[in-house]
Design an enzyme around this catalytic site. Structure first.
Site, mmCIF file in Angstrom:
data_model
loop_
_atom_site.group_PDB
_atom_site.id
_atom_site.type_symbol
_atom_site.label_atom_id
_atom_site.label_comp_id
_atom_site.label_asym_id
_atom_site.label_seq_id
_atom_site.Cartn_x
_atom_site.Cartn_y
_atom_site.Cartn_z
ATOM 1 N N CYS A 31 0.839 -1.207 0.000
ATOM 2 C CA CYS A 31 0.000 0.000 0.000
ATOM 3 C C CYS A 31 0.877 1.262 0.000
ATOM 4 C CB CYS A 31 -0.895 -0.057 1.232
ATOM 5 S SG CYS A 31 -1.683 1.482 1.691
ATOM 6 N N CYS A 34 0.279 3.697 2.858
ATOM 7 C CA CYS A 34 0.777 3.078 4.097
ATOM 8 C C CYS A 34 2.288 3.295 4.224
ATOM 9 C CB CYS A 34 0.489 1.577 4.117
ATOM 10 S SG CYS A 34 -1.258 1.142 4.040
#
Length: 105
Positions: A31, A34
């Site tokens: 991600c 992230c």
């Protein structure tokens, strides 16, 4: 204290029974947002050491926890205090916004 890796086996002791508030980051290695958030959380973990614990839950490895907390998008930050979720933030947020989640604890 560095960030704590949270799993199904240590969730109760590290989060629910923690004597300090816990900022839990539900994330995945693939991600992008992230990965952008990771250094911000490392900074917060250092600055708030002893006052707030920062934990990380890899949703790919800990699907049971992700399902339990209804994680459908990441990164998802959840602040726990006294074993209860008290604040949430979805998506990448600047450090100031994350710190605001913690200031009333």
């Amino acid at each position: 204290m560095a960030e704590v890796k949270i799993t199904v086996s240590n969730f109760e002791s590290e989060v629910l029974r923690s004597d300090q508030p816990v900022l839990v980051d539900f994330y995945a290695d693939w991600c992008g947002p992230c990965r952008m958030l990771a250094p911000v959380l490392e900074e917060i973990a250092r600055e708030y050491e002893g006052g707030v614990k920062v934990g990380k839950v890899n949703v790919d490895e800990q699907m049971e926890l992700a399902q339990k907390f209804g994680v459908s998008s990441i990164p998802l930050l959840v602040v726990f205090k006294d074993g209860q979720p008290v604040a949430k933030s979805l998506g990448y947020r600047p450090k100031e916004e994350i710190v605001n989640l913690l200031k009333d604890l």
